[in-house]
Design a protein around this motif. Structure first.
Motif, PDB file in Angstrom:
ATOM      1  N   ALA A 116     -12.080 -33.814  29.698  1.00  0.00           N
ATOM      2  CA  ALA A 116     -12.209 -32.431  29.256  1.00  0.00           C
ATOM      3  C   ALA A 116     -12.273 -31.444  30.417  1.00  0.00           C
ATOM      4  CB  ALA A 116     -13.457 -32.284  28.393  1.00  0.00           C
ATOM      5  N   LEU A 117     -12.759 -31.848  31.587  1.00  0.00           N
ATOM      6  CA  LEU A 117     -12.941 -30.924  32.702  1.00  0.00           C
ATOM      7  C   LEU A 117     -11.678 -30.238  33.192  1.00  0.00           C
ATOM      8  CD1 LEU A 117     -15.733 -32.516  34.887  1.00  0.00           C
ATOM      9  CD2 LEU A 117     -15.843 -30.483  33.482  1.00  0.00           C
ATOM     10  N   PRO A 118     -10.536 -30.887  33.311  1.00  0.00           N
ATOM     11  CA  PRO A 118      -9.364 -30.164  33.772  1.00  0.00           C
ATOM     12  C   PRO A 118      -8.999 -28.984  32.881  1.00  0.00           C
ATOM     13  CG  PRO A 118      -8.969 -32.507  33.909  1.00  0.00           C
ATOM     14  CD  PRO A 118     -10.282 -32.308  33.204  1.00  0.00           C
ATOM     15  N   ASP A 119      -9.345 -29.005  31.625  1.00  0.00           N
ATOM     16  CA  ASP A 119      -9.035 -27.905  30.725  1.00  0.00           C
ATOM     17  C   ASP A 119      -9.920 -26.689  30.978  1.00  0.00           C
ATOM     18  OD1 ASP A 119      -8.435 -30.177  27.980  1.00  0.00           O
ATOM     19  OD2 ASP A 119      -7.080 -29.425  29.513  1.00  0.00           O
ATOM     20  N   PHE A 120     -11.060 -26.873  31.642  1.00  0.00           N
ATOM     21  CA  PHE A 120     -11.945 -25.753  31.912  1.00  0.00           C
ATOM     22  C   PHE A 120     -11.520 -24.956  33.137  1.00  0.00           C
ATOM     23  CE2 PHE A 120     -15.170 -28.349  29.536  1.00  0.00           C
ATOM     24  CZ  PHE A 120     -15.245 -27.476  28.458  1.00  0.00           C
TER      25      PHE A 120
ATOM     26  N   LEU B 118      -3.163  -2.437  41.729  1.00  0.00           N
ATOM     27  CA  LEU B 118      -3.757  -3.550  42.456  1.00  0.00           C
ATOM     28  C   LEU B 118      -3.704  -4.753  41.530  1.00  0.00           C
ATOM     29  CD1 LEU B 118      -5.970  -0.900  43.082  1.00  0.00           C
ATOM     30  CD2 LEU B 118      -6.364  -2.536  44.883  1.00  0.00           C
ATOM     31  N   VAL B 119      -3.291  -5.889  42.069  1.00  0.00           N
ATOM     32  CA  VAL B 119      -3.203  -7.116  41.281  1.00  0.00           C
ATOM     33  C   VAL B 119      -4.227  -8.108  41.815  1.00  0.00           C
ATOM     34  CG1 VAL B 119      -1.717  -9.030  40.574  1.00  0.00           C
ATOM     35  CG2 VAL B 119      -0.749  -6.739  40.821  1.00  0.00           C
ATOM     36  N   PHE B 120      -5.081  -8.591  40.918  1.00  0.00           N
ATOM     37  CA  PHE B 120      -6.124  -9.560  41.252  1.00  0.00           C
ATOM     38  C   PHE B 120      -5.637 -10.936  40.837  1.00  0.00           C
ATOM     39  CE2 PHE B 120      -8.107  -5.570  41.127  1.00  0.00           C
ATOM     40  CZ  PHE B 120      -9.258  -5.634  41.885  1.00  0.00           C
ATOM     41  N   THR B 121      -5.738 -11.919  41.736  1.00  0.00           N
ATOM     42  CA  THR B 121      -5.204 -13.250  41.441  1.00  0.00           C
ATOM     43  C   THR B 121      -6.223 -14.333  41.758  1.00  0.00           C
ATOM     44  OG1 THR B 121      -2.990 -12.473  42.028  1.00  0.00           O
ATOM     45  CG2 THR B 121      -3.300 -14.847  41.893  1.00  0.00           C
ATOM     46  N   ILE B 122      -6.446 -15.201  40.778  1.00  0.00           N
ATOM     47  CA  ILE B 122      -7.153 -16.469  40.972  1.00  0.00           C
ATOM     48  C   ILE B 122      -6.376 -17.477  40.148  1.00  0.00           C
ATOM     49  CG2 ILE B 122      -9.235 -17.827  40.600  1.00  0.00           C
ATOM     50  CD1 ILE B 122     -10.887 -15.319  40.895  1.00  0.00           C
ATOM     51  N   GLY B 123      -5.853 -18.513  40.801  1.00  0.00           N
ATOM     52  CA  GLY B 123      -5.029 -19.489  40.081  1.00  0.00           C
ATOM     53  C   GLY B 123      -3.781 -18.815  39.524  1.00  0.00           C
ATOM     54  N   ASN B 124      -3.519 -18.989  38.237  1.00  0.00           N
ATOM     55  CA  ASN B 124      -2.363 -18.367  37.584  1.00  0.00           C
ATOM     56  C   ASN B 124      -2.716 -17.060  36.889  1.00  0.00           C
ATOM     57  OD1 ASN B 124      -0.617 -20.438  38.344  1.00  0.00           O
ATOM     58  ND2 ASN B 124      -1.166 -21.663  36.568  1.00  0.00           N
ATOM     59  N   GLU B 125      -3.960 -16.641  36.978  1.00  0.00           N
ATOM     60  CA  GLU B 125      -4.405 -15.410  36.315  1.00  0.00           C
ATOM     61  C   GLU B 125      -4.150 -14.225  37.233  1.00  0.00           C
ATOM     62  OE1 GLU B 125      -5.319 -15.449  33.187  1.00  0.00           O
ATOM     63  OE2 GLU B 125      -5.241 -17.626  33.120  1.00  0.00           O
TER      64      GLU B 125
ATOM     65  N   PRO C 175      -8.545 -23.450  34.122  1.00  0.00           N
ATOM     66  CA  PRO C 175      -7.893 -22.171  33.822  1.00  0.00           C
ATOM     67  C   PRO C 175      -8.815 -21.185  33.101  1.00  0.00           C
ATOM     68  CG  PRO C 175      -6.456 -23.994  33.247  1.00  0.00           C
ATOM     69  CD  PRO C 175      -7.788 -24.585  33.598  1.00  0.00           C
ATOM     70  N   ILE C 176      -9.688 -21.696  32.258  1.00  0.00           N
ATOM     71  CA  ILE C 176     -10.625 -20.813  31.554  1.00  0.00           C
ATOM     72  C   ILE C 176     -11.581 -20.176  32.553  1.00  0.00           C
ATOM     73  CG2 ILE C 176     -12.536 -20.769  29.902  1.00  0.00           C
ATOM     74  CD1 ILE C 176     -11.012 -23.029  28.388  1.00  0.00           C
TER      75      ILE C 176
ATOM     76  N   ASN D 175     -11.041 -19.734  35.802  1.00  0.00           N
ATOM     77  CA  ASN D 175     -10.264 -18.788  36.616  1.00  0.00           C
ATOM     78  C   ASN D 175     -10.091 -17.464  35.886  1.00  0.00           C
ATOM     79  OD1 ASN D 175      -9.954 -20.643  38.649  1.00  0.00           O
ATOM     80  ND2 ASN D 175      -7.870 -21.197  38.105  1.00  0.00           N
ATOM     81  N   ARG D 176      -9.740 -17.532  34.615  1.00  0.00           N
ATOM     82  CA  ARG D 176      -9.536 -16.306  33.826  1.00  0.00           C
ATOM     83  C   ARG D 176     -10.828 -15.509  33.740  1.00  0.00           C
ATOM     84  NH1 ARG D 176      -6.446 -13.345  30.958  1.00  0.00           N
ATOM     85  NH2 ARG D 176      -6.959 -12.522  28.898  1.00  0.00           N
ATOM     86  N   LEU D 177     -11.922 -16.191  33.468  1.00  0.00           N
ATOM     87  CA  LEU D 177     -13.211 -15.512  33.359  1.00  0.00           C
ATOM     88  C   LEU D 177     -13.585 -14.838  34.678  1.00  0.00           C
ATOM     89  CD1 LEU D 177     -15.794 -14.950  31.697  1.00  0.00           C
ATOM     90  CD2 LEU D 177     -16.684 -17.092  32.592  1.00  0.00           C
ATOM     91  N   GLN D 178     -13.413 -15.538  35.788  1.00  0.00           N
ATOM     92  CA  GLN D 178     -13.765 -14.974  37.093  1.00  0.00           C
ATOM     93  C   GLN D 178     -12.898 -13.771  37.451  1.00  0.00           C
ATOM     94  OE1 GLN D 178     -13.440 -18.455  39.616  1.00  0.00           O
ATOM     95  NE2 GLN D 178     -15.672 -18.621  39.742  1.00  0.00           N
ATOM     96  N   VAL D 179     -11.597 -13.888  37.263  1.00  0.00           N
ATOM     97  CA  VAL D 179     -10.711 -12.799  37.680  1.00  0.00           C
ATOM     98  C   VAL D 179     -10.850 -11.593  36.747  1.00  0.00           C
ATOM     99  CG1 VAL D 179      -8.572 -13.434  36.464  1.00  0.00           C
ATOM    100  CG2 VAL D 179      -8.454 -12.357  38.713  1.00  0.00           C
ATOM    101  N   MET D 180     -11.097 -11.817  35.476  1.00  0.00           N
ATOM    102  CA  MET D 180     -11.286 -10.690  34.562  1.00  0.00           C
ATOM    103  C   MET D 180     -12.607  -9.980  34.857  1.00  0.00           C
ATOM    104  SD  MET D 180      -8.493 -10.615  32.992  1.00  0.00           S
ATOM    105  CE  MET D 180      -8.740  -9.380  31.756  1.00  0.00           C
TER     106      MET D 180
END
Length: 194
Positions: free
Chosen positions: A51-55, A167-174, A57-58, A60-65
């Motif tokens: 289950a951990l690999p699925d977390f 300005l574009v903020f990037t972490i991973g694919n987000e 991207p989530i 990354n999205r939470l951090q960058v948002m």
């Protein structure tokens, strides 16, 4: 009720051999053994690892948002303070001329786009997460944002030249994007998600 008491009394009194063997079996313990516990922990570990690999991207999205929302709030604060104080208010990177190191909102007395003695620091942004990259696509390549007393973005050299774009903020694919309009209004969008 009296019958149940007699039955319990029989178990303790030893008058019934079948009851005695059941009683001694329960006294030895009927808990979970070490082998069963280790097997259960092993199965749970395998399930958690799957289950951990699925977390990722989530997370990354939470951090960058979250960090882009903090940045957008700081820009809104800089604009509001410029209007309220009737003076230019700047937003500058914390260090290394890199937005990914953090930012400060200040009244830049010496117009050098750095927080130093004599400047009034109004706000310091939170520590950005590791792995953050910020690509500034501003009209003036110097890394700062400035708002004049009318709330419009401007360059440090002239109020006639607006410091606008994105300005574009990037972490991973987000990759959320913050856009600054000519009037100083700030909005965000997510080009990846549309």
């Amino acid at each position: 009720m009296g019958h149940a008491f007699l039955m319990y009394g029989d178990l303790r009194g030893g008058c019934c051999p079948q009851a005695e063997s059941m009683h001694s079996r329960f006294q030895r313990g009927s808990g979970v053994g070490l082998i069963e516990l280790l097997i259960t922990i092993g199965i749970l570990s395998v399930l958690a690892a799957m289950a951990l690999p699925d977390f990722g991207p989530i997370l990354n999205r939470l951090q960058v948002m979250t960090i882009s929302a903090h940045f957008q709030e700081a820009m809104s604060l800089a604009r509001a303070e410029a209007i309220r104080r009737r003076t230019r208010v700047d937003m500058v990177p914390m260090r290394d001329k890199n937005w990914a190191t953090g930012w400060q909102v200040l009244i830049d007395a010496d117009n050098n786009q750095l927080a130093n003695a004599g400047d009034i620091v109004l706000h310091t942004g939170p520590a950005p997460p590791s792995g953050l990259r910020v690509d500034a696509r501003l009209r003036n390549p110097k890394l700062y944002l400035a708002f004049d007393p009318s709330g419009r973005p401007r360059s440090a050299n002239s109020s006639a030249v607006p410091q606008i774009d994105s300005l574009v903020f990037t972490i991973g694919n987000e990759r959320p994007k913050i856009i600054i309009s000519f009037l100083g209004r700030v909005r965000s969008c997510d080009p990846v998600r549309g």
